[in-house]
Design an enzyme around this catalytic site. Structure first.
Site, PDB file in Angstrom:
ATOM      1  N   GLN A  52     -63.691 -43.767  67.091  1.00 35.97           N
ATOM      2  CA  GLN A  52     -62.760 -44.893  67.140  1.00 35.97           C
ATOM      3  C   GLN A  52     -63.418 -46.242  66.852  1.00 35.97           C
ATOM      4  O   GLN A  52     -62.734 -47.204  66.527  1.00 35.97           O
ATOM      5  CB  GLN A  52     -62.053 -44.911  68.493  1.00 35.97           C
ATOM      6  CG  GLN A  52     -61.207 -43.667  68.699  1.00 35.97           C
ATOM      7  CD  GLN A  52     -60.457 -43.696  70.011  1.00 35.97           C
ATOM      8  OE1 GLN A  52     -60.920 -43.184  71.001  1.00 35.97           O
ATOM      9  NE2 GLN A  52     -59.291 -44.309  70.015  1.00 35.97           N
ATOM     10  N   HIS A  72     -59.479 -37.545  55.334  1.00 36.13           N
ATOM     11  CA  HIS A  72     -59.708 -37.639  53.887  1.00 36.13           C
ATOM     12  C   HIS A  72     -58.741 -36.705  53.143  1.00 36.13           C
ATOM     13  O   HIS A  72     -58.255 -37.026  52.064  1.00 36.13           O
ATOM     14  CB  HIS A  72     -61.165 -37.307  53.542  1.00 36.13           C
ATOM     15  CG  HIS A  72     -62.132 -38.334  54.064  1.00 36.13           C
ATOM     16  ND1 HIS A  72     -63.457 -38.079  54.291  1.00 36.13           N
ATOM     17  CD2 HIS A  72     -61.942 -39.627  54.439  1.00 36.13           C
ATOM     18  CE1 HIS A  72     -64.049 -39.168  54.764  1.00 36.13           C
ATOM     19  NE2 HIS A  72     -63.140 -40.116  54.866  1.00 36.13           N
ATOM     20  N   ASP A  85     -63.509 -44.366  58.833  1.00 35.20           N
ATOM     21  CA  ASP A  85     -64.749 -44.395  58.034  1.00 35.20           C
ATOM     22  C   ASP A  85     -65.644 -45.574  58.433  1.00 35.20           C
ATOM     23  O   ASP A  85     -66.867 -45.436  58.496  1.00 35.20           O
ATOM     24  CB  ASP A  85     -64.430 -44.508  56.535  1.00 35.20           C
ATOM     25  CG  ASP A  85     -63.926 -43.191  55.950  1.00 35.20           C
ATOM     26  OD1 ASP A  85     -63.808 -42.203  56.704  1.00 35.20           O
ATOM     27  OD2 ASP A  85     -63.654 -43.157  54.729  1.00 35.20           O
ATOM     28  N   ARG A 110     -68.880 -46.691  79.011  1.00 37.33           N
ATOM     29  CA  ARG A 110     -68.576 -45.313  78.623  1.00 37.33           C
ATOM     30  C   ARG A 110     -68.392 -45.259  77.103  1.00 37.33           C
ATOM     31  O   ARG A 110     -67.597 -46.015  76.539  1.00 37.33           O
ATOM     32  CB  ARG A 110     -67.294 -44.821  79.312  1.00 37.33           C
ATOM     33  CG  ARG A 110     -66.913 -43.453  78.827  1.00 37.33           C
ATOM     34  CD  ARG A 110     -65.638 -42.897  79.437  1.00 37.33           C
ATOM     35  NE  ARG A 110     -65.278 -41.706  78.701  1.00 37.33           N
ATOM     36  CZ  ARG A 110     -64.052 -41.355  78.361  1.00 37.33           C
ATOM     37  NH1 ARG A 110     -63.020 -42.094  78.718  1.00 37.33           N
ATOM     38  NH2 ARG A 110     -63.838 -40.263  77.668  1.00 37.33           N
ATOM     39  N   HIS A 155     -65.535 -36.410  72.270  1.00 35.03           N
ATOM     40  CA  HIS A 155     -64.293 -37.188  72.313  1.00 35.03           C
ATOM     41  C   HIS A 155     -63.525 -36.879  71.013  1.00 35.03           C
ATOM     42  O   HIS A 155     -63.326 -37.738  70.167  1.00 35.03           O
ATOM     43  CB  HIS A 155     -64.584 -38.685  72.472  1.00 35.03           C
ATOM     44  CG  HIS A 155     -63.418 -39.474  73.001  1.00 35.03           C
ATOM     45  ND1 HIS A 155     -63.437 -40.162  74.196  1.00 35.03           N
ATOM     46  CD2 HIS A 155     -62.183 -39.673  72.505  1.00 35.03           C
ATOM     47  CE1 HIS A 155     -62.282 -40.758  74.397  1.00 35.03           C
ATOM     48  NE2 HIS A 155     -61.489 -40.474  73.380  1.00 35.03           N
ATOM     49  N   ASN A 199     -63.393 -34.666  76.421  1.00 42.31           N
ATOM     50  CA  ASN A 199     -62.400 -35.677  76.745  1.00 42.31           C
ATOM     51  C   ASN A 199     -60.984 -35.097  76.756  1.00 42.31           C
ATOM     52  O   ASN A 199     -60.547 -34.472  75.791  1.00 42.31           O
ATOM     53  CB  ASN A 199     -62.437 -36.822  75.716  1.00 42.31           C
ATOM     54  CG  ASN A 199     -61.458 -37.932  76.072  1.00 42.31           C
ATOM     55  OD1 ASN A 199     -61.576 -38.539  77.132  1.00 42.31           O
ATOM     56  ND2 ASN A 199     -60.476 -38.191  75.221  1.00 42.31           N
ATOM     57  N   GLU A 200     -60.292 -35.303  77.851  1.00 40.39           N
ATOM     58  CA  GLU A 200     -58.853 -35.032  77.973  1.00 40.39           C
ATOM     59  C   GLU A 200     -58.405 -33.712  77.342  1.00 40.39           C
ATOM     60  O   GLU A 200     -57.688 -33.703  76.326  1.00 40.39           O
ATOM     61  CB  GLU A 200     -58.056 -36.180  77.345  1.00 40.39           C
ATOM     62  CG  GLU A 200     -58.278 -37.508  78.009  1.00 40.39           C
ATOM     63  CD  GLU A 200     -57.428 -38.620  77.403  1.00 40.39           C
ATOM     64  OE1 GLU A 200     -56.698 -38.353  76.437  1.00 40.39           O
ATOM     65  OE2 GLU A 200     -57.501 -39.752  77.905  1.00 40.39           O
ATOM     66  N   ASN A 343     -58.071 -40.702  83.413  1.00 37.13           N
ATOM     67  CA  ASN A 343     -57.569 -41.686  82.452  1.00 37.13           C
ATOM     68  C   ASN A 343     -56.067 -41.843  82.680  1.00 37.13           C
ATOM     69  O   ASN A 343     -55.355 -40.839  82.815  1.00 37.13           O
ATOM     70  CB  ASN A 343     -57.802 -41.216  81.005  1.00 37.13           C
ATOM     71  CG  ASN A 343     -59.276 -41.005  80.698  1.00 37.13           C
ATOM     72  OD1 ASN A 343     -60.150 -41.437  81.444  1.00 37.13           O
ATOM     73  ND2 ASN A 343     -59.564 -40.339  79.587  1.00 37.13           N
ATOM     74  N   TYR A 345     -52.418 -44.256  81.642  1.00 37.86           N
ATOM     75  CA  TYR A 345     -51.808 -45.312  80.829  1.00 37.86           C
ATOM     76  C   TYR A 345     -50.335 -45.574  81.114  1.00 37.86           C
ATOM     77  O   TYR A 345     -49.843 -46.652  80.896  1.00 37.86           O
ATOM     78  CB  TYR A 345     -51.908 -44.953  79.342  1.00 37.86           C
ATOM     79  CG  TYR A 345     -53.306 -45.032  78.789  1.00 37.86           C
ATOM     80  CD1 TYR A 345     -53.793 -46.214  78.250  1.00 37.86           C
ATOM     81  CD2 TYR A 345     -54.149 -43.922  78.812  1.00 37.86           C
ATOM     82  CE1 TYR A 345     -55.072 -46.304  77.745  1.00 37.86           C
ATOM     83  CE2 TYR A 345     -55.437 -44.000  78.307  1.00 37.86           C
ATOM     84  CZ  TYR A 345     -55.891 -45.191  77.778  1.00 37.86           C
ATOM     85  OH  TYR A 345     -57.166 -45.276  77.285  1.00 37.86           O
ATOM     86  N   GLU A 416     -60.510 -44.463  81.965  1.00 35.60           N
ATOM     87  CA  GLU A 416     -59.738 -45.211  80.956  1.00 35.60           C
ATOM     88  C   GLU A 416     -58.474 -45.743  81.606  1.00 35.60           C
ATOM     89  O   GLU A 416     -57.824 -45.022  82.371  1.00 35.60           O
ATOM     90  CB  GLU A 416     -59.285 -44.319  79.786  1.00 35.60           C
ATOM     91  CG  GLU A 416     -60.353 -43.914  78.821  1.00 35.60           C
ATOM     92  CD  GLU A 416     -59.804 -43.071  77.662  1.00 35.60           C
ATOM     93  OE1 GLU A 416     -58.639 -43.271  77.264  1.00 35.60           O
ATOM     94  OE2 GLU A 416     -60.565 -42.208  77.183  1.00 35.60           O
TER      95      GLU A 416
HETATM   96  C1  BGC Z   1     -57.876 -41.387  74.544  1.00 36.67           C
HETATM   97  C2  BGC Z   1     -58.396 -42.533  73.710  1.00 36.67           C
HETATM   98  C3  BGC Z   1     -57.233 -43.344  73.165  1.00 36.67           C
HETATM   99  C4  BGC Z   1     -56.416 -43.859  74.331  1.00 36.67           C
HETATM  100  C5  BGC Z   1     -55.287 -44.806  73.962  1.00 36.67           C
HETATM  101  C6  BGC Z   1     -56.736 -41.786  75.462  1.00 36.67           C
HETATM  102  O1  BGC Z   1     -55.920 -40.703  75.717  1.00 36.67           O
HETATM  103  O2  BGC Z   1     -58.937 -40.815  75.267  1.00 36.67           O
HETATM  104  O3  BGC Z   1     -59.209 -42.024  72.702  1.00 36.67           O
HETATM  105  O4  BGC Z   1     -57.652 -44.358  72.343  1.00 36.67           O
HETATM  106  O5  BGC Z   1     -55.867 -42.750  74.982  1.00 36.67           O
HETATM  107  O6  BGC Z   1     -54.436 -44.256  73.035  1.00 36.67           O
END
Ligand code: BGC
Length: 523
Positions: A52, A72, A85, A110, A155, A199-200, A343, A345, A416
């Protein structure tokens, strides 16, 4: 760290009530400094991931990862037809990144290693010394700057040769992941004391194998998704036990794996069915992954086992679509984490569903059997999946703390948490997001007694956001993706976060919204 005059130059005068604050619900804090503070042993950090931000996709002897090859070959997969890239070009700008981290005053960073930068073909018969040196220098510089590296091994950037062999649906990949992890521990274990394996698994397997919204876009809903889940968990356990035996006695590090979860709220909390639906959602989307590691009995949760076994039987399969662990595997998984990495959100609400046509057949969603809804009162400011319900964060942490007794002994670390917008330096909404979510975390710690010992903001800087390309921004620092230097500039949220880190308190008045700018722009 920045001086307060630097902040003053960047802020305007009046705090008004934002939608976020309206959504915050009880207990509402509109202004002032919160009395609760983050304990002395609480770690603050920021997070990123290699694909990322790093760029340099074919530089310094790096081999191709699944994301290089996939984008690609499918350039229109991302909303803006972009790829990673170059991304934020941290491959060339990592010293600037370290300066940015220092300015925030956080104790930890991290990040992830790109598997194919150190093993270009994915296998340990060919170690790329230039790649080895890149991460060695980066870790040395971080340690020199008193910043503890927390390193994710995987990741989502699977080496392309393994993607071609089925990626995580192929159990043999576990062996090669173990080899890679061993190389990483041997090379960097003197400097890196906190490791994250995969990751996740939920998001990686659901979106990459059960849908087509992350590479490798396999869309094997209901089957590939569970092979991936099963193999991700086994890969984690294998690496955990290998570290424990071969490296831990000398290196004394800690190992875990990040789980992501939305908070699931019963759509009508007064309806027993909705309460059960939300619990089922959490078990199928989080418990399936966490229970084998953190519960006393181990293995998949009973409700998960029953739901998938029953549905498989009804659909005429002679075996469950969710594989079974052997007794040894259950044992290897149980207790295979030194902390809980979470994590978070967003939130959603649940009610049972009788609508068969609502789900793909077969699928995790059909197996779960609950409808995913949201409350109209939860703002959805910018990105399609992020609904703002900060109290959900506190509830989720409490759910884990109550579910898994071991969390009295080992801590939860938030690896996160962050907010997406369309960019800009004056990111008042992100400031609110961090204040509100961190406030809920303080309540979880002080009022509920949850054992949370760390928090990493996602993200240090704007990055490549997978299928969303560069359209949505999560950074505390803005990155100018049109400038050859990928110029980085701190946003207001960076100043605000630095103040929280420095004072260990949240001051809702530290960054003041200009008069009139009082709502999140709903898109
Ligand atoms: C992921 C990240 C992502 C973030 C926000 C998470 O689930 O680990 O790679 O950027 O969400 O979208």
């Amino acid at each position: 760290m920045w001086s307060s005059s630097a902040v003053a130059r960047n802020t305007a005068v009046l705090l008004t009530i934002s939608l976020l604050q309206l959504a915050r619900g009880s207990p509402v804090v509109k202004s002032g400094v919160i009395n609760y503070s983050f304990p002395d042993d609480f770690i603050f950090g920021v997070s990123t991931a290699a694909y990322q931000i790093e760029g340099g996709w074919n530089e310094g002897g790096k081999g191709e990862s699944m994301w290089d090859t996939f984008l690609h070959e499918h350039p229109t997969f991302t909303v803006d037809h972009s790829n990673g890239d170059v991304a934020a070009d941290s491959y060339h700008h990592y010293m600037e990144d370290i300066e940015m981290i220092k300015k925030l005053g956080v104790q930890s960073y991290r990040m992830s290693i790109s598997w194919t930068r150190i093993l270009p073909n994915g296998t340990d018969n060919n170690i790329n010394q230039e790649g080895v040196k890149y991460y060695r220098t980066l870790f040395e510089e971080l340690v020199k700057a008193n910043i503890t590296p927390v390193v994710t091994l995987y990741h989502w950037d699977m080496p392309t040769p393994f993607m071609k062999l089925g990626g995580w649906t192929n159990a043999k990949v576990i062996d090669y992941f173990e080899d890679y992890a061993r190389v990483a521990f041997r090379l960097y274990g003197d400097l890196v004391k906190m490791w994250l394996t995969v990751n996740e698994p939920h998001e990686g397997c659901l979106s990459g194998y059960g849908q087509a919204t992350l590479a490798p876009a396999m869309n094997s809903h209901g089957l590939g998704i569970y092979l991936c889940t099963h193999n991700n968990l086994l890969a984690h356990a294998r690496v955990y036990r290998m570290y424990e035996k071969e490296f831990k006695p000398l290196q004394k590090g800690k190992v875990s794996l990040p789980f992501e979860s939305a908070w699931a709220e019963p759509h009508d909390p007064n309806k027993a069915d909705d309460v059960e639906a939300a619990e089922n959602y959490l078990q199928m989307h989080l418990g399936m992954f966490a229970h084998p590691i953190f519960s006393e009995e181990g293995d998949y949760p009973r409700v998960v086992r029953e739901k998938i076994d029953n549905m498989s039987r009804l659909q005429g399969y002679s075996r469950s679509r969710l594989p079974y662990f052997t007794d040894e595997e259950v044992k290897a998984l149980r207790g295979s984490a030194d902390f809980f990495s979470l994590n978070h959100y967003t939130a959603l609400s649940n009610t049972p569903s009788a609508m068969e046509s609502y789900f793909k057949v077969p699928s995790l969603h059909q197996d779960t059997g609950v409808r995913i809804l949201v409350y109209p009162s939860w703002p959805k400011p910018f990105i399609r999946w992020q609904y703002l319900y900060p109290q959900g964060f506190r509830k989720l942490v409490n759910w884990l703390q109550n579910k898994y007794k071991i969390l009295k002994e080992i801590p939860i670390i938030i690896t996160e948490n962050g907010f997406a917008d369309f960019g800009g330096i004056e990111d008042y909404d992100r400031v609110d997001y961090y204040n509100d979510f961190l406030y809920q975390l303080l309540l979880a710690i002080h009022e509920d007694g949850c054992n949370v010992k760390g928090y990493f903001a996602w993200s240090l800087m704007d990055d490549f956001e997978w299928i969303d390309g560069y359209k949505h921004k999560f950074g505390l620092y803005s990155v100018d993706f049109n400038s050859p230097n990928r110029t980085r500039t701190p946003k207001l949220s960076a100043y605000n976060y630095a103040n929280i880190v420095r004072t260990r308190r949240i001051d809702f008045d530290y960054i003041k919204r200009p008069e009139g700018l009082n709502t999140i722009a709903l898109k």
